[in-house]
Design an enzyme around this catalytic site. Structure first.
Site, PDB file in Angstrom:
ATOM      1  CD  GLU A 164      29.286 -12.424  -4.349  1.00  0.00           C
ATOM      2  OE1 GLU A 164      28.058 -12.310  -4.234  1.00  0.00           O
ATOM      3  OE2 GLU A 164      29.833 -13.291  -5.020  1.00  0.00           O
TER       4      GLU A 164
HETATM    5  C1  LIG Z   1      37.647 -16.004  -0.307  1.00  0.00           C
HETATM    6  C2  LIG Z   1      37.524 -14.575  -0.717  1.00  0.00           C
HETATM    7  C3  LIG Z   1      37.359 -14.253  -2.052  1.00  0.00           C
HETATM    8  C4  LIG Z   1      37.317 -12.907  -2.454  1.00  0.00           C
HETATM    9  N1  LIG Z   1      37.235 -12.607  -3.788  1.00  0.00           N
HETATM   10  C5  LIG Z   1      37.336 -11.302  -4.164  1.00  0.00           C
HETATM   11  C6  LIG Z   1      37.394 -10.967  -5.562  1.00  0.00           C
HETATM   12  O1  LIG Z   1      37.319 -11.815  -6.452  1.00  0.00           O
HETATM   13  N2  LIG Z   1      37.535  -9.658  -5.903  1.00  0.00           N
HETATM   14  C7  LIG Z   1      37.600  -8.673  -4.959  1.00  0.00           C
HETATM   15  O2  LIG Z   1      37.746  -7.507  -5.325  1.00  0.00           O
HETATM   16  N3  LIG Z   1      37.535  -8.954  -3.617  1.00  0.00           N
HETATM   17  C8  LIG Z   1      37.411 -10.248  -3.216  1.00  0.00           C
HETATM   18  N4  LIG Z   1      37.382 -10.558  -1.867  1.00  0.00           N
HETATM   19  C9  LIG Z   1      37.423  -9.490  -0.887  1.00  0.00           C
HETATM   20  C10 LIG Z   1      36.101  -9.275  -0.175  1.00  0.00           C
HETATM   21  O3  LIG Z   1      35.225  -8.575  -1.007  1.00  0.00           O
HETATM   22  C11 LIG Z   1      36.414  -8.523   1.136  1.00  0.00           C
HETATM   23  O4  LIG Z   1      37.023  -9.471   1.994  1.00  0.00           O
HETATM   24  C12 LIG Z   1      35.188  -7.948   1.773  1.00  0.00           C
HETATM   25  O5  LIG Z   1      34.753  -6.832   1.035  1.00  0.00           O
HETATM   26  C13 LIG Z   1      35.429  -7.485   3.224  1.00  0.00           C
HETATM   27  O6  LIG Z   1      36.592  -6.726   3.340  1.00  0.00           O
HETATM   28  P1  LIG Z   1      37.663  -7.095   4.502  1.00  0.00           P
HETATM   29  O7  LIG Z   1      37.823  -8.567   4.493  1.00  0.00           O
HETATM   30  O8  LIG Z   1      38.844  -6.254   4.288  1.00  0.00           O
HETATM   31  O9  LIG Z   1      36.945  -6.722   5.859  1.00  0.00           O
HETATM   32  P2  LIG Z   1      36.856  -5.253   6.528  1.00  0.00           P
HETATM   33  O10 LIG Z   1      36.367  -4.282   5.511  1.00  0.00           O
HETATM   34  O11 LIG Z   1      38.117  -4.962   7.214  1.00  0.00           O
HETATM   35  O12 LIG Z   1      35.679  -5.462   7.570  1.00  0.00           O
HETATM   36  C14 LIG Z   1      35.901  -6.100   8.832  1.00  0.00           C
HETATM   37  C15 LIG Z   1      34.570  -6.179   9.557  1.00  0.00           C
HETATM   38  O13 LIG Z   1      34.015  -4.867   9.753  1.00  0.00           O
HETATM   39  C16 LIG Z   1      32.676  -4.802   9.267  1.00  0.00           C
HETATM   40  N5  LIG Z   1      32.406  -3.466   8.726  1.00  0.00           N
HETATM   41  C17 LIG Z   1      33.184  -2.724   7.906  1.00  0.00           C
HETATM   42  N6  LIG Z   1      32.589  -1.547   7.623  1.00  0.00           N
HETATM   43  C18 LIG Z   1      31.396  -1.535   8.268  1.00  0.00           C
HETATM   44  C19 LIG Z   1      30.301  -0.613   8.359  1.00  0.00           C
HETATM   45  N7  LIG Z   1      30.286   0.569   7.730  1.00  0.00           N
HETATM   46  N8  LIG Z   1      29.234  -0.950   9.121  1.00  0.00           N
HETATM   47  C20 LIG Z   1      29.212  -2.130   9.764  1.00  0.00           C
HETATM   48  N9  LIG Z   1      30.201  -3.042   9.714  1.00  0.00           N
HETATM   49  C21 LIG Z   1      31.273  -2.766   8.974  1.00  0.00           C
HETATM   50  C22 LIG Z   1      32.611  -5.892   8.185  1.00  0.00           C
HETATM   51  O14 LIG Z   1      31.277  -6.358   8.027  1.00  0.00           O
HETATM   52  C23 LIG Z   1      33.523  -6.973   8.773  1.00  0.00           C
HETATM   53  O15 LIG Z   1      32.782  -7.758   9.671  1.00  0.00           O
HETATM   54  C24 LIG Z   1      37.394 -11.884  -1.469  1.00  0.00           C
HETATM   55  C25 LIG Z   1      37.515 -12.222  -0.106  1.00  0.00           C
HETATM   56  C26 LIG Z   1      37.588 -13.534   0.268  1.00  0.00           C
HETATM   57  C27 LIG Z   1      37.777 -13.853   1.719  1.00  0.00           C
END
Ligand SMILES: Cc1cc2nc3c(=O)[nH]c(=O)nc-3n(C[C@H](O)[C@H](O)[C@H](O)COP(=O)(O)OP(=O)(O)OC[C@H]3O[C@@H](n4cnc5c(N)ncnc54)[C@H](O)[C@@H]3O)c2cc1C
Length: 521
Positions: A498
């Site tokens: 989220e």
């Molecule tokens: C257990 C679990 C359940 C989930 N359930 C759902 C679901 O039901 N539906 C769904 O659609 N998604 C779901 N997700 C996905 C979740 O929304 C994403 O994991 C989340 O949006 C982060 O994306 P990422 O993990 O690819 O990290 P990335 O986007 O790769 O980010 C990596 C790091 O970079 C930082 N970062 C990225 N961009 C910026 C910026 N502009 N400024 C500062 N920092 C930044 C982030 O904060 C993070 O620390 C789920 C994830 C998990 C782990």
């Protein structure tokens, strides 16, 4: 020389006591007329007073040029970033950003209250559910809730808390919803995820807000009873935080489909042909309906507008041919249902777009608006429940575990960590309740919701670290009597989902605060 010293002392005193503008002007004029201040000091002084105190002068000579300068230096905002920043409302948080918060306004908000029905649900149905749950069995053996628990959850409406009564839901206030979550998360932390997840941002909330009458009448009663199990698929391998960059694309075209909901076949219908690849989607392996976010394009102009329509959300029954959803991920030793979803060339009618064809291209705005609310009532209350559990068990443990002839809580280092656990837990609940007050007043406080999500999940990390330290080996070694490890393992889930926390802090909190500050200038 004496005049300069007096001028500097006056300047410092006025600044230190945040003197009103008229006093600054009076001191400047007095210094100039009496000759205490040199003219080269007094005139710039008065000019600065005029620039900062007269809004029209300030905007013309300071704010606009500064804004123009930064606009040229900073990279342009994408439409999706702009929508994220624009979503929701500004509530009491405006007071924080104006630099002089009105604390009386804050303390004047009435504490949220539970109705009799809500209180009874917490005291009875929720209590019974807590007694039915067994985290050890869930995590280490079944990887799911037992069928009788699922049935109880569905029959008693635990997954229908946000759905209107006329559709068979509970229609609880946001406050009541959070209190149910607090209780379940405080007793059975890992299982709480599974039970509460269908309530969070997903098809039910989107349909309630934006759905057509037909979508509401069909899906909401089924979601309320648990006949349909929802999930929402936005994230994919190529787009996480930058969710607006999803490559999944649907094209407007004519096609045919068989409606899996009744078996009727339809030829030559105007609809969408979509291919997509999503991952980490909560509840996906057991979902019966997927809320799918994709980019919609209309290259043949069949809808009569632009080609690039934008992010759109649609409802797809999971039994559709070509749609795959039954593989499973295991989120960090907290095995609530989660998995990938993918599909190729799936055709569906325009009526399956959430809100119908009028809402084609409105998906990003819909998601951002719902997320502003959802962020307050999903992970923050889970974190509060977990923190209360940690505070309760750790303080008890510190009283009964003896080392060196004393209960360990008597040692200053342990007492120090216990105090931090208590302080964080208190602040987490207060923060949660403030956000819920805003929601139940009809606000959609997007900055506050991001702050609550960020702070509560970060504070939980600190609470859990201290709780684990105080328990020592008791919490490290696994077994049915280890009541902390599962919660500790789940911490990164709250931090990541989220809106990952670093992004939430930089974009949703600081970014929006800066925008608010610029608007106020
Ligand atoms: C257990 C679990 C359940 C989930 N359930 C759902 C679901 O039901 N539906 C769904 O659609 N998604 C779901 N997700 C996905 C979740 O929304 C994403 O994991 C989340 O949006 C982060 O994306 P990422 O993990 O690819 O990290 P990335 O986007 O790769 O980010 C990596 C790091 O970079 C930082 N970062 C990225 N961009 C910026 C910026 N502009 N400024 C500062 N920092 C930044 C982030 O904060 C993070 O620390 C789920 C994830 C998990 C782990």
């Amino acid at each position: 020389m004496l005049g300069t010293i007096i001028a500097i002392v006056c300047l410092a005193a006025l600044a230190f006591f945040s003197a009103p503008l008229w006093l600054w002007v009076a001191v400047g004029v007095f210094g100039l007329l009496t000759g205490v201040f040199a003219w080269w000091f007094a005139l710039p002084w008065l000019a600065v007073c005029a620039l900062s105190g007269v809004a029209s002068l300030r905007m013309k000579f300071v704010s606009r040029p500064a804004f123009k300068l930064f606009k040229n230096i900073l990279p342009p905002l994408s439409a999706t970033e702009q929508a994220a920043i624009d979503a929701g409302t500004v509530w009491w948080d405006a007071e924080i950003f104006n630099g002089k918060p009105d604390w009386r306004k804050l303390s004047g908000f009435r504490d949220p209250e539970l109705t009799e029905e809500e209180q009874s649900f917490i005291d009875n149905e929720t209590e019974i559910l807590c007694q039915m749950l067994n985290d050890w069995r869930f995590i280490h053996h079944d990887k799911d809730l037992p069928p009788e628990v699922w049935q109880y959850v569905k029959d008693q409406g635990f997954i229908a808390m946000i759905i209107d009564k006329k559709y068979g839901g509970k229609q609880f206030s946001h406050y009541a919803h959070a209190k149910v979550e607090n209780k379940i998360a405080s007793r059975r932390p890992a299982a709480a995820y599974m039970i509460m997840l269908p309530n969070f941002l997903g098809p039910a909330e989107l349909i309630q807000h934006y759905g057509t009458d037909e979508q509401k009448d069909y899906y909401l009663p089924r979601l309320a009873k648990g006949i349909d199990m929802p999930c929402f698929a936005l994230t994919g391998p190529w787009a996480g935080s930058d969710a607006g960059a999803i490559p999944d694309t649907g094209f407007v075209c004519y096609g045919s489909y068989t409606d899996p909901r009744g078996g009727s076949h339809h030829e030559n219908v105007l609809g969408v042909r979509v291919s997509f690849e999503k991952r980490w989607i909560t509840m996906a392996p057991i979902a019966t309906v997927i809320g799918l976010a994709f980019k919609l394009r209309d290259p043949e102009g069949l809808l009569g507008g632009k080609e690039d329509i934008g992010i759109t959300c649609a409802l797809l029954p999971t039994v559709m041919e070509g749609l795959h959803h039954q593989c499973r991920h295991y989120p960090n030793e907290t095995p609530f249902w989660n998995g990938p979803v993918w599909g190729k060339d799936i055709f569906f009618p325009l009526e399956w777009i959430i809100g119908g064809r009028d809402y084609a291209g409105q998906g990003w705005r819909m998601l951002m608006e719902c997320l502003s609310v959802g962020r307050c009532i999903s992970l923050p209350p889970q974190s509060v429940g977990n923190a209360k559990h940690a505070a309760w068990t750790t303080s008890a443990w510190a009283g009964i575990r003896r080392q060196f002839g004393l209960p360990i809580g008597k040692f200053e280092g342990v007492a120090d960590a216990l105090a931090l656990i208590g302080g964080h837990t208190y602040q987490m609940e207060a923060t949660q309740d403030l956000a819920l007050t805003g929601l139940d007043l009809g606000e959609n406080p997007s900055v506050i919701s991001a702050m609550v999500k960020f702070n509560n999940t970060e504070r939980l990390r600190k609470v859990m670290n201290d709780a684990m330290d105080i328990h020592g080996g008791r919490a490290v070694v696994g077994g049915p009597r280890n009541y902390l490890a599962s919660m500790y393992n789940a911490v990164p889930i709250g931090i990541t989902a989220e809106g990952a926390n670093i992004l939430a802090r930089c974009l949703m909190i600081s970014g929006r605060a800066h925008s608010a500050a610029i608007i106020m200038c």
